[in-house]
Scaffold this motif. Structure first.
Motif, short mmCIF file in Angstrom:
data_model
loop_
_atom_site.label_atom_id
_atom_site.label_comp_id
_atom_site.label_asym_id
_atom_site.label_seq_id
_atom_site.Cartn_x
_atom_site.Cartn_y
_atom_site.Cartn_z
N LYS A 50 -5.26 0.89 4.32
CA LYS A 50 -5.31 2.04 3.42
C LYS A 50 -5.33 3.26 4.16
O LYS A 50 -5.09 4.43 3.69
N SER A 64 -4.13 -9.36 -1.16
CA SER A 64 -5.01 -8.81 -0.37
C SER A 64 -6.58 -9.34 -0.22
O SER A 64 -7.03 -9.73 0.36
N THR A 117 -1.86 4.28 5.35
CA THR A 117 -1.44 4.59 4.33
C THR A 117 -1.66 5.85 3.56
O THR A 117 -0.78 6.59 3.16
N ASN A 118 -2.97 6.13 3.74
CA ASN A 118 -3.31 7.57 3.14
C ASN A 118 -2.79 8.73 4.14
O ASN A 118 -2.72 9.71 3.62
N SER A 166 1.27 4.14 -3.04
CA SER A 166 1.01 5.52 -2.86
C SER A 166 2.33 6.27 -2.96
O SER A 166 2.09 7.56 -3.73
N SER A 185 -8.08 -4.52 4.33
CA SER A 185 -8.08 -3.33 3.31
C SER A 185 -8.19 -1.99 3.92
O SER A 185 -7.32 -1.14 3.72
N LYS A 186 -9.32 -1.77 4.74
CA LYS A 186 -9.79 -0.58 4.84
C LYS A 186 -8.75 0.10 6.19
O LYS A 186 -8.19 1.18 5.97
N ASN A 222 0.91 -1.14 0.07
CA ASN A 222 -0.08 0.13 -0.04
C ASN A 222 0.99 1.44 0.04
O ASN A 222 0.59 2.24 -0.61
N LYS A 254 -7.73 11.45 -0.84
CA LYS A 254 -7.28 10.65 0.40
C LYS A 254 -8.21 11.01 1.60
O LYS A 254 -8.43 10.13 2.29
N TYR A 314 -13.54 5.81 5.40
CA TYR A 314 -12.70 4.71 6.27
C TYR A 314 -13.71 4.96 7.72
O TYR A 314 -13.70 4.09 8.36
N HIS A 339 -0.66 -6.73 -5.03
CA HIS A 339 -1.62 -6.07 -3.96
C HIS A 339 -2.87 -6.60 -4.02
O HIS A 339 -3.54 -7.06 -3.17
#
Length: 536
Positions: free
Chosen positions: A134, A78, A137-138, A27, A130-131, A23, A286, A293, A74
């Motif tokens: 990310k 995932s 990561t975001n 990015s 996933s959530k 992830n 993002k 999220y 990925h």
């Protein structure tokens, strides 16, 4: 439930770390591509020879190719990890439900329970793989974007920083409403899928009675409930998403005006203007994802709470002692009631010993099946004492004892979606000789029928494949080849013909020496072979 989640994540920690690294790489690759594009634009304005920018094009091509490879890896990793964790959570929650007291399942829709476990397991696994990955990561991406923009223009940097609290305010104002409506929606979904399942459950009975329209009416009512709850959730969802989109659009318009002025007065190069524009869109996208999220977090909480509810219910007590066999079952001063108005036993006493056949008889609702459930240790909330070989049933590991020493043939036996042979040996701890299976099958007049099936004993069967008598015979064979110390039969002749009934009588009399045989029946013919009648 928290321990389950922690254990599952810990078990898959290397894979989760790998997904997290992927992830971050995705990015960072996007930011590097944006940064190179802005530099490429500035150089395009001053370079006249195309050969001088070949290197830039090659670098961009390599970075983009690398990002595509990472995206593919990925996606695969995932997806597989999400499925694996979903399976782990699904099995663990279902195993927990199986330990709940039998009385818990009274008036419960088991198809609703299985549907909700399945939906919630997916939501939990998707969130953790996933959530949440990310999400972090975001955040890292936003920090990197802000650092780059700070180096280009401080005013734009401060403007972006001022926007972040607005996103948090949207979440704080709407989170409870989102949670509540998500909870109602999930329950409506489970109810609807449960209703769909019932459309094909007992399809033969449905066709015989022409209940299709009645069941469809019930399905329509559940769909209307689902549609209403989905409509309410969608309204708050649209409001939540559009508020963030409005902020993003206002921010973008503001930047174009401000950046255009800076560009006009040569305070900002074309490359940096494009870079900031791209990074601004990345920043807002993002932030919108992070806000999403937060919404997914409420969704996850609903799923977590629904699964956790099963862990908040006390599991049925089970002892640790074991036995080498069962020679006697002694009941003294047994009192049991489902509720204040439904007392079935009051100081009941009884003794069941090896070598005897006991015929339990009584009116419908008198408590015959309840007595069996008590003797099996399925109900623990009673007064008095039940002893297996002088050991209190509350101190015994009844899971192991039932599996090893007790066989029960129910009035309406259940078959599994497996072959005939698999159904006959299902749950047995020791290997059974095929000759032994055939011997009992021949004695109960079911062998010839099985042999004439498409693949004999290897033929796949289900609930609707066989008649009631055939299912009952298979259940009898399954119980007899187990050679149990305690054999319990519930209305064993209800679907048998006269010849098969006589064969069963002979079999019970011949093999009664080494076991306790308890028969629940309304068939008075059993009195002829019973050593004792037990009237309830």
């Amino acid at each position: 439930m928290k321990n389950l989640v922690f254990y599952t994540l810990k078990k898959n920690l290397p894979s989760l770390i790998f997904v997290f690294v992927l992830n971050i790489l995705i990015s960072l690759t996007l930011i590097i591509i944006d940064f190179n594009i802005s530099g490429f634009i500035d150089r395009m304005l001053v370079i006249s020879d195309f050969s001088e920018i070949k290197k830039d094009l090659m670098n961009l091509s390599l970075i983009m190719s690398f990002s595509i490879v990472i995206l593919i890896v990925h996606y695969y990793v995932s997806e597989m990890l999400t499925t694996k964790i979903m399976g782990d959570i699904n099995k663990s929650v279902l195993s927990r439900v199986q330990t709940l007291p039998l009385l818990f399942f009274n008036n419960k829709d088991t198809s609703f329970i299985t549907q909700s476990i399945n939906i919630d397991s997916f939501e939990l696994s998707s969130f953790y793989v996933s959530k949440i990955m990310k999400f972090f990561t975001n955040i890292i991406t936003i920090v990197v974007v802000l650092i780059i923009i700070y180096r280009v223009d401080v005013i734009i940097f401060l403007s972006l920083c001022a926007i972040i609290p607005l996103y948090l305010l949207i979440y704080m104002l709407l989170r409870k409403t989102i949670h509540n409506r998500q909870s109602v929606l999930k329950n409506s979904q489970s109810n609807y899928f449960s209703s769909m399942f019932k459309q094909l459950l007992n399809i033969r009975t449905t066709k015989i009675n022409s209940w299709m329209s009645d069941l469809n009416k019930s399905l329509h009512e559940d769909f209307e409930s689902l549609y209403t709850s989905y409509s309410k959730f969608t309204k708050i969802n649209v409001l939540y998403d559009n508020l963030s989109d409005i902020i993003s659009k206002v921010l973008l318009i503001g930047y174009i005006i401000f950046g255009g002025i800076q560009l006009f007065y040569d305070n900002l190069s074309v490359g940096n203007f494009v870079l900031c524009l791209i990074l601004l869109q990345l920043f807002t996208s993002k932030l919108n994802l992070i806000l999403g999220y937060f919404k997914e977090y409420q969704n996850m909480l609903v799923s977590f709470n629904r699964c956790d509810a099963y862990y908040c219910i006390e599991a049925e007590p089970n002892g640790v002692q074991t036995l080498d066999t069962i020679s006697s079952i002694a009941v003294s001063d047994l009192s049991f009631a489902y509720n204040e108005k439904q007392e079935l036993f009051n100081n009941y006493n009884g003794l069941f010993t090896k070598g005897n056949i006991y015929c339990v008889m009584g009116e419908n609702g008198s408590g015959k099946s309840t007595l069996i459930n008590l003797l099996l240790g399925l109900y623990k909330d009673y007064d008095g004492c039940i002893l297996l070989d002088n050991c209190d049933i509350r101190d015994l590991d009844m899971y192991k004892i039932r599996k090893k020493y007790i066989a029960v043939v129910e009035q309406e036996p259940n078959l599994f979606g497996k072959t005939v042979k698999d159904n006959l040996i299902f749950g047995l701890e020791t290997q059974v000789l095929e000759e032994k299976i055939i011997e009992y099958a021949q004695f109960l007049k079911i062998h010839d029928f099985i042999e004439h099936l498409e693949s004999g004993y290897d033929t796949f069967v289900s609930e609707d494949t066989l008649s009631g008598g055939q299912k009952q015979k298979i259940a009898l064979v399954r119980s007899l080849i187990k050679e149990p110390a305690v054999l319990i039969l519930d209305e064993p002749t209800s679907a048998l013909d006269e010849e098969s009934t006589i064969k069963l009588f002979q079999l019970l009399k011949t093999n009664k020496t080494n076991r306790i045989t308890i028969v629940i029946t309304h068939d008075e013919a059993f009195a002829k072979i019973a050593d004792q009648l037990v009237l309830i």
